[in-house]
Design a protein around this motif. Sequence first.
Motif, PDB file in Angstrom:
ATOM      1  N   ALA A  61       0.853  -1.184   0.000  1.00  0.00           N
ATOM      2  CA  ALA A  61       0.000   0.000   0.000  1.00  0.00           C
ATOM      3  C   ALA A  61       0.892   1.239   0.000  1.00  0.00           C
ATOM      4  CB  ALA A  61      -0.899  -0.007   1.227  1.00  0.00           C
ATOM      5  N   ASP A  62       0.408   2.298  -0.615  1.00  0.00           N
ATOM      6  CA  ASP A  62       1.190   3.533  -0.680  1.00  0.00           C
ATOM      7  C   ASP A  62       1.574   4.020   0.709  1.00  0.00           C
ATOM      8  OD1 ASP A  62      -0.580   4.977  -3.529  1.00  0.00           O
ATOM      9  OD2 ASP A  62       1.089   3.562  -3.427  1.00  0.00           O
ATOM     10  N   SER A  63       0.716   3.775   1.668  1.00  0.00           N
ATOM     11  CA  SER A  63       0.946   4.281   3.019  1.00  0.00           C
ATOM     12  C   SER A  63       2.117   3.602   3.725  1.00  0.00           C
ATOM     13  CB  SER A  63      -0.321   4.108   3.864  1.00  0.00           C
ATOM     14  OG  SER A  63      -0.728   2.750   3.885  1.00  0.00           O
ATOM     15  N   VAL A  64       2.567   2.451   3.204  1.00  0.00           N
ATOM     16  CA  VAL A  64       3.659   1.737   3.877  1.00  0.00           C
ATOM     17  C   VAL A  64       4.884   1.551   2.995  1.00  0.00           C
ATOM     18  CG1 VAL A  64       1.937   0.502   5.254  1.00  0.00           C
ATOM     19  CG2 VAL A  64       2.926  -0.623   3.242  1.00  0.00           C
ATOM     20  N   LYS A  65       4.814   1.962   1.749  1.00  0.00           N
ATOM     21  CA  LYS A  65       5.959   1.802   0.848  1.00  0.00           C
ATOM     22  C   LYS A  65       7.197   2.479   1.408  1.00  0.00           C
ATOM     23  CE  LYS A  65       3.679   1.238  -3.628  1.00  0.00           C
ATOM     24  NZ  LYS A  65       3.333   1.892  -4.915  1.00  0.00           N
ATOM     25  N   GLY A  66       8.307   1.763   1.318  1.00  0.00           N
ATOM     26  CA  GLY A  66       9.565   2.288   1.820  1.00  0.00           C
ATOM     27  C   GLY A  66       9.773   2.048   3.300  1.00  0.00           C
ATOM     28  N   ARG A  67       8.737   1.610   4.001  1.00  0.00           N
ATOM     29  CA  ARG A  67       8.862   1.370   5.441  1.00  0.00           C
ATOM     30  C   ARG A  67       8.658  -0.097   5.788  1.00  0.00           C
ATOM     31  NH1 ARG A  67       5.231   3.477   8.820  1.00  0.00           N
ATOM     32  NH2 ARG A  67       3.517   3.550   7.305  1.00  0.00           N
ATOM     33  N   PHE A  68       7.795  -0.775   5.065  1.00  0.00           N
ATOM     34  CA  PHE A  68       7.482  -2.181   5.331  1.00  0.00           C
ATOM     35  C   PHE A  68       8.110  -3.061   4.257  1.00  0.00           C
ATOM     36  CE2 PHE A  68       3.168  -1.611   7.733  1.00  0.00           C
ATOM     37  CZ  PHE A  68       3.779  -0.690   8.577  1.00  0.00           C
ATOM     38  N   THR A  69       8.533  -4.261   4.664  1.00  0.00           N
ATOM     39  CA  THR A  69       9.078  -5.230   3.725  1.00  0.00           C
ATOM     40  C   THR A  69       8.494  -6.598   4.017  1.00  0.00           C
ATOM     41  OG1 THR A  69      11.179  -4.011   3.615  1.00  0.00           O
ATOM     42  CG2 THR A  69      11.166  -6.274   2.793  1.00  0.00           C
ATOM     43  N   ILE A  70       7.955  -7.222   2.973  1.00  0.00           N
ATOM     44  CA  ILE A  70       7.390  -8.560   3.121  1.00  0.00           C
ATOM     45  C   ILE A  70       8.385  -9.576   2.559  1.00  0.00           C
ATOM     46  CG2 ILE A  70       6.157  -8.548   0.895  1.00  0.00           C
ATOM     47  CD1 ILE A  70       3.825  -9.969   2.372  1.00  0.00           C
ATOM     48  N   SER A  71       8.465 -10.720   3.222  1.00  0.00           N
ATOM     49  CA  SER A  71       9.361 -11.768   2.760  1.00  0.00           C
ATOM     50  C   SER A  71       8.789 -13.121   3.168  1.00  0.00           C
ATOM     51  CB  SER A  71      10.767 -11.576   3.339  1.00  0.00           C
ATOM     52  OG  SER A  71      10.737 -11.650   4.750  1.00  0.00           O
ATOM     53  N   ARG A  72       9.304 -14.152   2.511  1.00  0.00           N
ATOM     54  CA  ARG A  72       8.774 -15.495   2.768  1.00  0.00           C
ATOM     55  C   ARG A  72       9.922 -16.402   3.200  1.00  0.00           C
ATOM     56  NH1 ARG A  72       4.290 -18.442  -0.017  1.00  0.00           N
ATOM     57  NH2 ARG A  72       4.116 -16.674  -1.430  1.00  0.00           N
ATOM     58  N   GLY A  73       9.727 -17.078   4.301  1.00  0.00           N
ATOM     59  CA  GLY A  73      10.683 -18.078   4.750  1.00  0.00           C
ATOM     60  C   GLY A  73      10.143 -19.452   4.413  1.00  0.00           C
ATOM     61  N   PHE A  74      10.612 -20.022   3.318  1.00  0.00           N
ATOM     62  CA  PHE A  74      10.034 -21.280   2.844  1.00  0.00           C
ATOM     63  C   PHE A  74      10.263 -22.422   3.844  1.00  0.00           C
ATOM     64  CE2 PHE A  74       8.334 -20.348  -1.242  1.00  0.00           C
ATOM     65  CZ  PHE A  74       9.055 -19.262  -1.706  1.00  0.00           C
ATOM     66  N   ALA A  75      11.419 -22.475   4.413  1.00  0.00           N
ATOM     67  CA  ALA A  75      11.711 -23.563   5.345  1.00  0.00           C
ATOM     68  C   ALA A  75      10.816 -23.488   6.575  1.00  0.00           C
ATOM     69  CB  ALA A  75      13.176 -23.521   5.744  1.00  0.00           C
ATOM     70  N   GLU A  76      10.455 -22.274   6.947  1.00  0.00           N
ATOM     71  CA  GLU A  76       9.642 -22.088   8.153  1.00  0.00           C
ATOM     72  C   GLU A  76       8.153 -22.041   7.850  1.00  0.00           C
ATOM     73  OE1 GLU A  76      13.595 -20.128   8.283  1.00  0.00           O
ATOM     74  OE2 GLU A  76      11.811 -19.732   7.073  1.00  0.00           O
ATOM     75  N   ASN A  77       7.782 -22.109   6.556  1.00  0.00           N
ATOM     76  CA  ASN A  77       6.371 -21.925   6.183  1.00  0.00           C
ATOM     77  C   ASN A  77       5.806 -20.645   6.790  1.00  0.00           C
ATOM     78  OD1 ASN A  77       6.173 -24.188   4.599  1.00  0.00           O
ATOM     79  ND2 ASN A  77       4.414 -25.012   5.674  1.00  0.00           N
ATOM     80  N   THR A  78       6.576 -19.606   6.720  1.00  0.00           N
ATOM     81  CA  THR A  78       6.203 -18.357   7.386  1.00  0.00           C
ATOM     82  C   THR A  78       6.448 -17.170   6.456  1.00  0.00           C
ATOM     83  OG1 THR A  78       6.746 -19.286   9.553  1.00  0.00           O
ATOM     84  CG2 THR A  78       6.655 -16.890   9.395  1.00  0.00           C
ATOM     85  N   VAL A  79       5.536 -16.227   6.493  1.00  0.00           N
ATOM     86  CA  VAL A  79       5.729 -14.950   5.802  1.00  0.00           C
ATOM     87  C   VAL A  79       5.929 -13.882   6.865  1.00  0.00           C
ATOM     88  CG1 VAL A  79       4.576 -13.164   4.438  1.00  0.00           C
ATOM     89  CG2 VAL A  79       4.516 -15.527   3.683  1.00  0.00           C
TER      90      VAL A  79
END
Length: 124
Positions: A61-79
């Motif tokens: 969302a524009d309101s969080v760009k540059g501040r939030f980062t999403i990533s996926r940990g495949f081994a942990e089945n966690t985002v």
Amino acid sequence: DVQLQASGGGLVQSGGSLRLSCAASGFTFDDWVIGWFRQAPGQEREAVSCISRSDRDTYYADSVKGRFTISRGFAENTVYLQMNSLKPEDTAIYYCAADRDIVAVTTGDGVDYWGKGTQVTVSS
């Protein structure tokens, strides 16, 4: 059973950081788009971020760009959702969601699975 468990919320001062986790179980994690939504009291639900099945595409969302980062940990089945430079307006309950359709996870409409929320409170 399919389960999504969100965690990592808490109370933080403005400018601080938190990392949210969405742990998935009961389905093939790699095949699903995972996203984060938030809802503040008296406000509509807002799509915050999502990550595609291949991890090639991310949405913010524009309101969080540059501040939030999403990533996926495949081994942990966690985002994960790394939230930096938090602002009081980021205060909300944060939910994770899973669907095979990235459009659903960017709108919230017709999402297959929702997790229980985790409260994020940012004090000024």
